[in-house]
Motif scaffolding. Sequence first.
Motif, PDB file in Angstrom:
ATOM      1  N   GLN A 118     -13.612  18.479  -5.265  1.00 57.03           N
ATOM      2  CA  GLN A 118     -12.506  18.773  -4.372  1.00 57.03           C
ATOM      3  C   GLN A 118     -11.250  19.083  -5.182  1.00 57.03           C
ATOM      4  OE1 GLN A 118     -12.970  19.198  -1.204  1.00 57.03           O
ATOM      5  NE2 GLN A 118     -15.061  18.374  -1.137  1.00 57.03           N
ATOM      6  N   ASP A 119     -10.253  19.582  -4.508  1.00 56.37           N
ATOM      7  CA  ASP A 119      -9.000  19.974  -5.132  1.00 56.37           C
ATOM      8  C   ASP A 119      -8.084  18.759  -5.275  1.00 56.37           C
ATOM      9  OD1 ASP A 119      -7.139  22.944  -5.016  1.00 56.37           O
ATOM     10  OD2 ASP A 119      -6.273  20.992  -5.440  1.00 56.37           O
ATOM     11  N   ALA A 120      -7.733  18.423  -6.506  1.00 52.18           N
ATOM     12  CA  ALA A 120      -6.883  17.258  -6.761  1.00 52.18           C
ATOM     13  C   ALA A 120      -5.506  17.409  -6.126  1.00 52.18           C
ATOM     14  CB  ALA A 120      -6.748  17.024  -8.268  1.00 52.18           C
ATOM     15  N   HIS A 121      -4.995  18.629  -6.120  1.00 54.34           N
ATOM     16  CA  HIS A 121      -3.683  18.874  -5.524  1.00 54.34           C
ATOM     17  C   HIS A 121      -3.711  18.652  -4.018  1.00 54.34           C
ATOM     18  CE1 HIS A 121      -0.472  21.807  -4.060  1.00 54.34           C
ATOM     19  NE2 HIS A 121       0.189  20.823  -4.625  1.00 54.34           N
ATOM     20  N   GLU A 122      -4.763  19.136  -3.367  1.00 55.42           N
ATOM     21  CA  GLU A 122      -4.907  18.915  -1.925  1.00 55.42           C
ATOM     22  C   GLU A 122      -5.024  17.423  -1.625  1.00 55.42           C
ATOM     23  OE1 GLU A 122      -8.053  21.156  -0.199  1.00 55.42           O
ATOM     24  OE2 GLU A 122      -7.218  23.101  -0.778  1.00 55.42           O
ATOM     25  N   PHE A 123      -5.762  16.707  -2.471  1.00 61.03           N
ATOM     26  CA  PHE A 123      -5.902  15.263  -2.260  1.00 61.03           C
ATOM     27  C   PHE A 123      -4.558  14.558  -2.431  1.00 61.03           C
ATOM     28  CE2 PHE A 123      -6.401  11.112  -4.408  1.00 61.03           C
ATOM     29  CZ  PHE A 123      -6.825  10.379  -3.312  1.00 61.03           C
TER      30      PHE A 123
END
Length: 312
Positions: free
Chosen positions: A123-128
């Motif tokens: 998954q995208d760390a920034h989105e998380f």
Amino acid sequence: MEILMTVSKFASICTMGANASALEKEIGPEQFPVNEHYFGLVNFGNTCYCNSVLQALYFCRPFREKVLAYKSQPRKKENLLTCLADLFHSIATQKKKVGVIPPKKFITRLRKENELFDNYMQQDAHEFLNYLLNTIADILQEERKQEKQNGRLRNGDMDTEDNNSTPDPTWVHEIFQGTLTNETRCLTCETISSKDEDFLDLSVDVEQNTSITHCLRGFSNTETLCSEYKYYCEECRSKQEAHKRMKVKKLPMILALHLKRFKYMDQLHRYTKLSYRVVFPLELRLFNTSGDATNPDRMYDLVAVVVHCGRK
């Protein structure tokens, strides 16, 4: 304390497992700050995006202190913040300086609350990061709202609160939120219009062999609005060519930067990762601030970097 945190697209981080005691002995106990702990987090199937962001946030001291303070409050219904508080408390109260902890409770809750993370895919760390900070802010604002309503009911007051009113800022906003000002200058009449917007992190473009300082300079580059993109000037009452630029009006306590490492390639019809070398300093001073910026000479110290090693 002002801190800089740089966040890439995805995330991975090394954990300290069986060799933790050997590592501590090799480094030497005198090298560890008093009451500080360095613990890796168990990977539950491509959860590196989550683990690395949590570790970065743990070492943002103002954020960690607020989360631990929340832990000490009367027990509340389980949510993502209570699970995070339990995890941070577990790390902070360990007898050993280094080791590894399984964030199973937090991951379980995360997957339960958001189907985007309810799988074993990367998954995208920034989105998380954005999801976590916004969720915590929502939880705090809802709890504050409930406390106000309960207080009015105890006092026999009617609920006259305006549901459309803007919620009060939380400690998430106090720590991470800054303000941008979007300035547009009409090239005909020279009138400048500006619009403010809040941010929890700044997303900046990257180039080959660049630096964080260069990325931030590019973030505030002046853009010319012309041709079909002309700006409608209220003063001229017509579309005119204009210059547009973004500046930081209010600096946050903790500056979170997101490097935009994925770019859509027309010839490939898909996004491609930009594995460019980006140099970042241990100290950073923002120069592209507006004249109204608070503490324009504020110096940020690097506290955490989240980087994904890989092509995807």
